[in-house]
Every structure is written in C-alpha cells, then in structure tokens.
Write a protein that holds these residues in place. Structure first.
Motif, PDB file in Angstrom:
ATOM      1  N   GLU A 277       0.863  -1.183   0.000  1.00  0.00           N
ATOM      2  CA  GLU A 277       0.000   0.000   0.000  1.00  0.00           C
ATOM      3  C   GLU A 277       0.900   1.234   0.000  1.00  0.00           C
ATOM      4  OE1 GLU A 277      -3.393   0.620   0.263  1.00  0.00           O
ATOM      5  OE2 GLU A 277      -4.102  -1.467   0.227  1.00  0.00           O
ATOM      6  N   ASN A 278       0.382   2.349  -0.522  1.00  0.00           N
ATOM      7  CA  ASN A 278       1.223   3.550  -0.535  1.00  0.00           C
ATOM      8  C   ASN A 278       0.716   4.662   0.377  1.00  0.00           C
ATOM      9  OD1 ASN A 278      -0.937   4.332  -2.098  1.00  0.00           O
ATOM     10  ND2 ASN A 278       0.306   5.515  -3.547  1.00  0.00           N
ATOM     11  N   ARG A 279      -0.407   4.424   1.054  1.00  0.00           N
ATOM     12  CA  ARG A 279      -0.896   5.440   1.997  1.00  0.00           C
ATOM     13  C   ARG A 279      -1.144   4.788   3.350  1.00  0.00           C
ATOM     14  NH1 ARG A 279      -4.110   7.744  -2.504  1.00  0.00           N
ATOM     15  NH2 ARG A 279      -2.779   9.397  -3.325  1.00  0.00           N
ATOM     16  N   VAL A 280      -0.633   5.430   4.396  1.00  0.00           N
ATOM     17  CA  VAL A 280      -0.671   4.848   5.731  1.00  0.00           C
ATOM     18  C   VAL A 280      -2.106   4.668   6.225  1.00  0.00           C
ATOM     19  CG1 VAL A 280       0.011   5.164   8.148  1.00  0.00           C
ATOM     20  CG2 VAL A 280       1.605   5.758   6.303  1.00  0.00           C
ATOM     21  N   GLN A 281      -2.907   5.750   6.128  1.00  0.00           N
ATOM     22  CA  GLN A 281      -4.263   5.671   6.686  1.00  0.00           C
ATOM     23  C   GLN A 281      -5.132   4.646   5.957  1.00  0.00           C
ATOM     24  OE1 GLN A 281      -3.747   9.480   7.107  1.00  0.00           O
ATOM     25  NE2 GLN A 281      -3.661   9.158   9.306  1.00  0.00           N
ATOM     26  N   GLU A 282      -5.009   4.649   4.627  1.00  0.00           N
ATOM     27  CA  GLU A 282      -5.790   3.693   3.827  1.00  0.00           C
ATOM     28  C   GLU A 282      -5.434   2.256   4.229  1.00  0.00           C
ATOM     29  OE1 GLU A 282      -5.493   4.359  -0.421  1.00  0.00           O
ATOM     30  OE2 GLU A 282      -6.096   2.291  -0.859  1.00  0.00           O
ATOM     31  N   ALA A 283      -4.158   1.987   4.375  1.00  0.00           N
ATOM     32  CA  ALA A 283      -3.725   0.641   4.746  1.00  0.00           C
ATOM     33  C   ALA A 283      -4.187   0.284   6.147  1.00  0.00           C
ATOM     34  CB  ALA A 283      -2.196   0.547   4.654  1.00  0.00           C
ATOM     35  N   GLN A 284      -4.098   1.262   7.055  1.00  0.00           N
ATOM     36  CA  GLN A 284      -4.505   1.009   8.442  1.00  0.00           C
ATOM     37  C   GLN A 284      -5.982   0.612   8.502  1.00  0.00           C
ATOM     38  OE1 GLN A 284      -4.937   4.409  10.979  1.00  0.00           O
ATOM     39  NE2 GLN A 284      -4.290   3.274  12.805  1.00  0.00           N
ATOM     40  N   SER A 285      -6.837   1.333   7.777  1.00  0.00           N
ATOM     41  CA  SER A 285      -8.265   1.015   7.870  1.00  0.00           C
ATOM     42  C   SER A 285      -8.571  -0.315   7.185  1.00  0.00           C
ATOM     43  CB  SER A 285      -9.126   2.162   7.346  1.00  0.00           C
ATOM     44  OG  SER A 285      -9.013   2.252   5.959  1.00  0.00           O
TER      45      SER A 285
ATOM     46  N   GLN B 215       5.531  10.157   5.604  1.00  0.00           N
ATOM     47  CA  GLN B 215       5.800  11.418   6.306  1.00  0.00           C
ATOM     48  C   GLN B 215       6.144  11.093   7.753  1.00  0.00           C
ATOM     49  OE1 GLN B 215       1.840  12.741   4.732  1.00  0.00           O
ATOM     50  NE2 GLN B 215       2.801  14.747   5.007  1.00  0.00           N
ATOM     51  N   THR B 216       7.060  11.876   8.322  1.00  0.00           N
ATOM     52  CA  THR B 216       7.518  11.557   9.679  1.00  0.00           C
ATOM     53  C   THR B 216       6.366  11.605  10.693  1.00  0.00           C
ATOM     54  OG1 THR B 216       8.279  13.833   9.848  1.00  0.00           O
ATOM     55  CG2 THR B 216       9.948  12.175   9.442  1.00  0.00           C
ATOM     56  N   ASN B 217       5.343  12.434  10.449  1.00  0.00           N
ATOM     57  CA  ASN B 217       4.233  12.486  11.421  1.00  0.00           C
ATOM     58  C   ASN B 217       3.321  11.250  11.343  1.00  0.00           C
ATOM     59  OD1 ASN B 217       2.975  13.052   9.023  1.00  0.00           O
ATOM     60  ND2 ASN B 217       1.900  14.878   9.725  1.00  0.00           N
ATOM     61  N   LYS B 218       3.572  10.367  10.380  1.00  0.00           N
ATOM     62  CA  LYS B 218       2.767   9.140  10.288  1.00  0.00           C
ATOM     63  C   LYS B 218       3.553   7.883  10.650  1.00  0.00           C
ATOM     64  CE  LYS B 218      -0.747  10.931   7.276  1.00  0.00           C
ATOM     65  NZ  LYS B 218      -0.595  11.545   5.959  1.00  0.00           N
TER      66      LYS B 218
END
Ligand SMILES: *Cc1c(COP(=O)(O)O)cnc(C)c1O
Length: 244
Positions: A64-72, A91-94
């Motif tokens: 996956e290339n997006r943290v939030q999408e993968a998390q959900s 991004q460091t904040n993620k």
C-alpha cells in the motif's frame, strides 16, 4: 453480492495466474528460480472485499502507498498469514501509525525518516525491516537517495538501532518500452554489489532484496535481479485515475 464476489474472484485468479506465469518465464530467461521473486500485490485504491478475494486466490503480501488507507483496510480484514508492506512515501508524522500497520517499509527515502522510524521502533520494542529507496534516474518528481548519496546514507542508517536493512527499492521512470528502463534496474543491482562490498551485512554480505518492477516493467526488472516485484494493475485491472 456473493455472485459478484465469485465473478471477481475468478477473473482475479486468472489474471494472477497469468502474472505468476510471466514471473516464472522471466526468471527462467535470466537463469533464476521463480521462487527467488516475491510478488507484492499493490492494493492501493482496491476495496477490502477484493483484497480478501486476492488472499483467497493465494496472495499473501500486500503493498500500500498510503498509511491511513492501509490502516483502515488492515483493521477491516483478518487475513491469516498476510503481510502488509509500505511502498509509498512516509511522512515523519505518520511513522507511529505506519509501524503498527506495516511489516516492512520499502520507502525509506531520507536519513531523517530512518531516524524517526528507529526512534519509534525503539519505544515499541521492535526491529523494523526496511529498504532504502533510490531515485536512480534523479527525477525531480520522486523522493529517494541519489546513487551518489546512497553509500553515505547507508552508513548513517546502518548505525541506527531497531532497523533491519534488507535491501534497496526503486520506482523506474515511465517508459513506452520497458527495455528503456533496463539500465535503471541494472544500476540498482550494481549499487547493491557496491554496498555488499563497502558495508556488508552479515556473512553473505546481505542487502538481499531488490524491490523493483511494476505492472509495465516487472519482467525486465526480474531479468536484472528483482527479488520483490510490486504489481497492481496487472492483477487488479486499471485503478480509477485519482488513485494513480
Ligand atoms: C502503485 C505502485 C505500484 C504498482 O503499480 P502498477 O503499475 O499498478 O503495477 C508499485 N510501486 C509503487 C511504489 C506504487 O505506488
């Protein structure tokens, strides 16, 4: 509906079999064993139901290339034996969320990011497998270390605790003919040989993984030594353009 999911599963299984066949042919052409190449199914924008069907068809490694999408998605799915890998910019904040979501990060593209991952991994008491992303062609639109800065970056990152450096990753430029990007993959393999000499990891030199090759160029990447191919469209079909 169930009938729809069955139909999705069937066409998915066919496309997957075709991709696996092409991987095997490319490996044989290069005198390599097909099982030296791990298929990472890139599931960005692909809905959880289709990912579940892909898992049922035998896929176990999802990129996956997006943290939030993968998390959900990961929270919605319980897929035995599945591994989730981050292939896009982090991004460091993620970092904190990324570390509870992913089993491996392909896209470490700065020493600062590696430091943030190392620090967070320390507080979680774990060791995180990572790859260093290399911007081989020096494209302004892409992140990653240049070939020139890779050795110094590798030295800095290898000095950090809580990371397991497993190899290199690159995204080749878009090309009309995949043979045009063969030198990109060859450069990444040459860089790995240099790193094995200059900063060996373990008795066999380490730096095992070369994450390179996508739907349009994975066969050329395998001929040039890819151990991880990241394939989305060839398995799942075209993505809606907003997810490209
Ligand atoms: C989307 C993506 C892929 C897969 O691309 P396809 O062309 O769909 O095979 C591979 N790697 C990265 C980093 C991606 O963002």
């Amino acid at each position: 509906s169930e009938a729809t999911m069955d139909a999705i599963g069937e066409s998915l299984a066919e496309r997957l079999a075709a991709v696996r066949g092409r991987i095997a042919v490319a490996a044989h052409r290069a005198g390599r064993a097909p099982d030296e190449v791990t298929l990472v199914a890139v599931t960005k924008t692909i809905p959880p139901g289709v990912i579940a069907a892909a898992h049922a068809a035998g896929l176990t490694t999802f990129g996956e290339n997006r943290v939030q999408e993968a998390q959900s998605k990961r929270a919605m799915l319980d897929l035995p034996g599945a591994r989730w890998e981050l292939v896009g910019h982090l991004q460091t904040n993620k970092v904190a969320t990324a570390l509870v979501t992913f089993d491996r990060i392909h896209s470490i593209d700065s020493v600062r990011l590696a430091e943030a991952v190392a620090s967070r991994a320390g507080t979680q008491g774990r060791v995180v497998p990572i790859l260093l992303e290399i911007n081989v062609a020096g494209e302004a639109s892409k992140t990653g270390f240049s070939l020139a800065e890779a050795l110094d970056a590798a030295r800095a990152i290898l000095a950090l605790p809580h990371l397991r450096v497993e190899g290199l990753m690159t995204v080749a430029p878009i090309a009309a003919d995949p043979n045009n990007v063969r030198p990109i993959f060859a450069h990444l393999q040459a860089l790995r040989e240099l790193l094995r000499r200059e900063v060996p990891l373990g008795a066999d030199g380490g730096w095992r993984e070369l994450s390179m090759g996508m739907s349009d160029d994975f066969e050329v990447a395998i001929e040039e030594g890819a151990t991880l191919v990241r394939i989305g469209r060839a398995i799942f079909g075209e993505r809606p353009s907003y997810g490209a």
